[in-house]
Motif scaffolding. Structure first.
Motif, PDB file in Angstrom:
ATOM      1  N   ILE A 154      37.815 -24.009  10.883  1.00  0.00           N
ATOM      2  CA  ILE A 154      37.731 -22.736  10.159  1.00  0.00           C
ATOM      3  C   ILE A 154      36.250 -22.379  10.000  1.00  0.00           C
ATOM      4  N   CYS A 155      35.858 -21.224  10.527  1.00  0.00           N
ATOM      5  CA  CYS A 155      34.428 -20.856  10.575  1.00  0.00           C
ATOM      6  C   CYS A 155      34.161 -19.596   9.770  1.00  0.00           C
ATOM      7  N   CYS A 156      32.989 -19.578   9.125  1.00  0.00           N
ATOM      8  CA  CYS A 156      32.498 -18.328   8.543  1.00  0.00           C
ATOM      9  C   CYS A 156      31.064 -18.109   9.002  1.00  0.00           C
ATOM     10  N   GLY A 157      30.576 -16.891   8.809  1.00  0.00           N
ATOM     11  CA  GLY A 157      29.175 -16.614   9.125  1.00  0.00           C
ATOM     12  C   GLY A 157      28.984 -15.757  10.364  1.00  0.00           C
ATOM     13  N   MET A 158      27.749 -15.747  10.856  1.00  0.00           N
ATOM     14  CA  MET A 158      27.357 -14.848  11.939  1.00  0.00           C
ATOM     15  C   MET A 158      28.062 -15.161  13.256  1.00  0.00           C
ATOM     16  N   VAL A 159      28.748 -16.305  13.318  1.00  0.00           N
ATOM     17  CA  VAL A 159      29.547 -16.637  14.499  1.00  0.00           C
ATOM     18  C   VAL A 159      30.590 -15.545  14.770  1.00  0.00           C
ATOM     19  N   GLY A 160      30.942 -14.772  13.726  1.00  0.00           N
ATOM     20  CA  GLY A 160      31.925 -13.703  13.899  1.00  0.00           C
ATOM     21  C   GLY A 160      31.319 -12.333  14.150  1.00  0.00           C
ATOM     22  N   SER A 161      30.002 -12.276  14.335  1.00  0.00           N
ATOM     23  CA  SER A 161      29.357 -10.980  14.578  1.00  0.00           C
ATOM     24  C   SER A 161      29.549 -10.555  16.032  1.00  0.00           C
ATOM     25  N   PHE A 195      29.010 -21.199  22.699  1.00  0.00           N
ATOM     26  CA  PHE A 195      29.446 -21.578  21.351  1.00  0.00           C
ATOM     27  C   PHE A 195      30.355 -22.814  21.400  1.00  0.00           C
ATOM     28  N   GLU A 196      31.344 -22.791  22.289  1.00  0.00           N
ATOM     29  CA  GLU A 196      32.260 -23.934  22.327  1.00  0.00           C
ATOM     30  C   GLU A 196      31.531 -25.238  22.662  1.00  0.00           C
ATOM     31  N   PRO A 197      30.670 -25.245  23.698  1.00  0.00           N
ATOM     32  CA  PRO A 197      29.932 -26.487  23.975  1.00  0.00           C
ATOM     33  C   PRO A 197      29.076 -26.951  22.790  1.00  0.00           C
ATOM     34  N   ALA A 198      28.441 -25.988  22.086  1.00  0.00           N
ATOM     35  CA  ALA A 198      27.612 -26.377  20.942  1.00  0.00           C
ATOM     36  C   ALA A 198      28.465 -27.012  19.844  1.00  0.00           C
ATOM     37  N   LEU A 199      29.646 -26.443  19.625  1.00  0.00           N
ATOM     38  CA  LEU A 199      30.533 -26.991  18.600  1.00  0.00           C
ATOM     39  C   LEU A 199      31.034 -28.372  19.004  1.00  0.00           C
ATOM     40  N   ILE A 200      31.478 -28.507  20.256  1.00  0.00           N
ATOM     41  CA  ILE A 200      32.005 -29.789  20.715  1.00  0.00           C
ATOM     42  C   ILE A 200      30.917 -30.871  20.690  1.00  0.00           C
ATOM     43  N   ALA A 201      29.681 -30.483  21.018  1.00  0.00           N
ATOM     44  CA  ALA A 201      28.587 -31.460  20.974  1.00  0.00           C
ATOM     45  C   ALA A 201      28.447 -32.038  19.577  1.00  0.00           C
ATOM     46  N   LEU A 202      28.751 -31.220  18.577  1.00  0.00           N
ATOM     47  CA  LEU A 202      28.587 -31.662  17.189  1.00  0.00           C
ATOM     48  C   LEU A 202      29.821 -32.423  16.685  1.00  0.00           C
ATOM     49  N   ILE A 203      31.014 -31.869  16.927  1.00  0.00           N
ATOM     50  CA  ILE A 203      32.217 -32.443  16.300  1.00  0.00           C
ATOM     51  C   ILE A 203      33.040 -33.311  17.255  1.00  0.00           C
ATOM     52  N   GLY A 204      32.649 -33.323  18.533  1.00  0.00           N
ATOM     53  CA  GLY A 204      33.407 -34.068  19.543  1.00  0.00           C
ATOM     54  C   GLY A 204      33.788 -35.485  19.126  1.00  0.00           C
ATOM     55  N   PRO A 205      32.833 -36.251  18.559  1.00  0.00           N
ATOM     56  CA  PRO A 205      33.145 -37.643  18.192  1.00  0.00           C
ATOM     57  C   PRO A 205      34.267 -37.762  17.165  1.00  0.00           C
ATOM     58  N   TYR A 206      34.631 -36.652  16.513  1.00  0.00           N
ATOM     59  CA  TYR A 206      35.644 -36.716  15.455  1.00  0.00           C
ATOM     60  C   TYR A 206      36.998 -36.193  15.900  1.00  0.00           C
ATOM     61  N   LEU A 207      37.115 -35.839  17.166  1.00  0.00           N
ATOM     62  CA  LEU A 207      38.387 -35.320  17.680  1.00  0.00           C
ATOM     63  C   LEU A 207      39.172 -36.467  18.309  1.00  0.00           C
ATOM     64  N   MET A 219      23.748 -18.861  15.709  1.00  0.00           N
ATOM     65  CA  MET A 219      24.292 -17.775  16.525  1.00  0.00           C
ATOM     66  C   MET A 219      23.228 -17.147  17.417  1.00  0.00           C
ATOM     67  N   ALA A 220      22.032 -16.962  16.872  1.00  0.00           N
ATOM     68  CA  ALA A 220      21.004 -16.234  17.617  1.00  0.00           C
ATOM     69  C   ALA A 220      20.513 -17.014  18.834  1.00  0.00           C
ATOM     70  N   THR A 221      20.783 -18.311  18.885  1.00  0.00           N
ATOM     71  CA  THR A 221      20.265 -19.120  19.993  1.00  0.00           C
ATOM     72  C   THR A 221      21.288 -19.263  21.127  1.00  0.00           C
ATOM     73  N   LEU A 222      22.490 -18.693  20.952  1.00  0.00           N
ATOM     74  CA  LEU A 222      23.590 -18.989  21.873  1.00  0.00           C
ATOM     75  C   LEU A 222      24.117 -17.747  22.583  1.00  0.00           C
ATOM     76  N   GLY A 223      24.390 -17.870  23.863  1.00  0.00           N
ATOM     77  CA  GLY A 223      25.172 -16.871  24.582  1.00  0.00           C
ATOM     78  C   GLY A 223      26.651 -17.105  24.299  1.00  0.00           C
ATOM     79  N   GLY A 266      28.273 -12.869  18.339  1.00  0.00           N
ATOM     80  CA  GLY A 266      28.731 -14.234  18.106  1.00  0.00           C
ATOM     81  C   GLY A 266      29.721 -14.709  19.150  1.00  0.00           C
ATOM     82  N   TRP A 267      30.551 -15.651  18.727  1.00  0.00           N
ATOM     83  CA  TRP A 267      31.523 -16.265  19.632  1.00  0.00           C
ATOM     84  C   TRP A 267      32.672 -15.297  19.908  1.00  0.00           C
ATOM     85  N   ALA A 268      33.203 -14.726  18.835  1.00  0.00           N
ATOM     86  CA  ALA A 268      34.274 -13.732  18.948  1.00  0.00           C
ATOM     87  C   ALA A 268      34.105 -12.804  17.756  1.00  0.00           C
TER      88      ALA A 268
END
Lengths: 307, 307
Positions: free
Chosen positions: A70-77, A49-61, A41-45, A80-82
């Motif tokens: 389903i997300c938990c953690g500082m992404v909700g601060s 967030f969406e591009p970072a997530l897609i870069a990771l999980i894109g191959p599985y979509l 979270m601290a590294t992202l504007g 964060g993303w939202a």
């Protein structure tokens, strides 16, 4: 991949301050595949967030399929993303209907973020640990006692009747890291090596005279300069002093209770050693498993909303 | 310069880990001129000390005159210019005959380095503070009591019959710096601003329940997130907690004794406020003046050796 894209039912995400971890999930609670990236979270504007997530999980979509994430953690601060506003304790760990929906451009994902929990007095907050607690309560629904989650910011959580009654956070892991890598003690502290007796002696000293920790920190430096204190011994002693003063302060949590530890084996083992020495029974649970159980419970409770 | 080169009789040097300070001295203890450079011991290899010194004091040297340069501080450590082995307490602060001579290429300087002091049990060391103590004892030869030198590594020094009987070091200043600039608390701590009541409350909390410091550190972060704790208040409270746990541990030093504080006004004032609240009388002495008195005493005791 050793599984078919159609096996993928949802994606579990633990998105912390410094790391992004994701698990590709089928119908069971065992992940089909684990992924991680240093895009915390601290590294992202906000729009990264969406591009970072897609870069990771894109191959599985897959085209024409919407996968719940389903997300938990500082992404909700707030940074964060939202923002997923805190629940207020005492309360049960959050379920899916309390999630915040993140707006996305990619039509193949539906992103849900779990809220953290705040405590008004004494002021405290958690984001992420509540999901591990939820997972633990999935596995042990009748648990009544204390869950300790050792880490950078260790949490002590009192559970009764399925609710988080109260909790308290200690900066023990961060203090250890700052002192051993950034302070004058860095010259005296080994990167590894361990002396179990020095650790337990440090715990004992700090528990019996908590104020002495302030004096004994520089004592580690001095002993390595003039008394040949070894770097492994110094590291163990520092760890003991910091965990010891935490245990002294957390006594109302663990005294006379069973303690469940959720954390990495090494650090959870240190807490177990120190607590056992105080006559406290401890059990250990696996962090990843608890996180996945908690995220799965959230996912299951919102399945009607997944599109 | 507003003085003549022939007025220069010696040069006083306080050479610490991060800074090099020098004073051009005449026959009196008031410096003719003050100099400083960021060339602390930690930034220099062994053969870089003389060039760093000459770069600073070169303009004040004259041909055919050998100027004594009297140094205290980390310059005498094993990683310094020349190792000046520790004296062992209990002992009087070092005098000039105990100095180590640094070998130099420049024929216009004679460099003497004062030793630090070590204590075997509990293990402790000082380099630099012993010279301030020597200066204080020059001014108050009959002083019997405790000298506290607040700073990055605060020292408490018990003085009796002109000797350092025992001493103890606390990393309070370094901890404050690490926590307020490098930890999660950096988001909650102001660079300045002060709340005296929050400071004294922090001191009181830490003195009455030292172990609670471990819990209350993250409490500062949480209160700034959910209870609008101001950054100035957070800074004051952190300072109070850290000085409070130090005072709890240093109680055998200050209890029932008069305390002389040698340190920068702001930090020494905080210690004075906290000690006065405990009913302890304090006096303040100026760091630079004590350092110069101590270095002058050392210089006077070795004048026969100055060539």
């Amino acid at each position: 991949m050793e599984f078919s894209p159609k096996d993928i039912k949802w994606i579990a995400v633990d998105w912390g301050t410094t790391n992004l971890r994701a698990w590709v999930m089928g119908t069971e609670n065992e992940p089909l595949h684990s992924l991680d990236a240093p895009h915390g979270m601290a590294t992202l504007g906000r729009d990264e967030f969406e591009p970072a997530l897609i870069a990771l999980i894109g191959p599985y979509l897959s085209a024409n399929v919407v996968i719940p994430v389903i997300c938990c953690g500082m992404v909700g601060s707030r940074q964060g993303w939202a923002e997923a506003s805190y629940l207020t304790s005492p309360c049960a760990p959050p379920i899916g209907t309390l999630t915040t929906r993140a707006s996305v451009k990619n039509p193949r994902i539906a992103v849900f973020i779990l809220p953290g929990i705040k405590q008004i007095k004494p002021a405290d907050v958690m984001r992420g640990e509540e999901t591990q607690v939820a997972g633990y309560l999935q596995q042990y629904p009748d648990f009544d006692g204390v869950i300790c989650l050792p880490g950078t910011h260790t949490k002590w959580v009192h559970i009764s009747a399925g609710e988080i009654v109260s909790f308290q956070t200690f900066m023990t892991g961060e203090l250890f890291s700052l002192l051993s890598y950034k302070s004058i003690l860095r010259h005296s502290i080994a990167a590894d090596g361990w002396d179990s007796a020095a650790y337990l002696e440090g715990v004992e000293d700090a528990m019996s005279r908590p104020q002495s920790v302030a004096a004994q920190l520089f004592g580690i430096r001095a002993a390595s300069l003039i008394a040949d204190l070894s770097c492994a011994n110094a590291r163990s002693r520092l760890s003991g002093l910091l965990i010891g003063i935490e245990l002294a302060a957390a006594r109302p949590y663990w005294l006379g209770r069973n303690v469940a530890l959720i954390g990495a084996d090494a650090i959870a083992g240190l807490y177990a050693d120190a607590l056992n020495q105080q006559g406290v029974n401890t059990s250990m649970a696996d962090t990843q498993k608890m996180t996945l159980l908690g995220l799965a419970a959230a996912k299951n409770s919102l399945k009607d909303l997944a599109n």
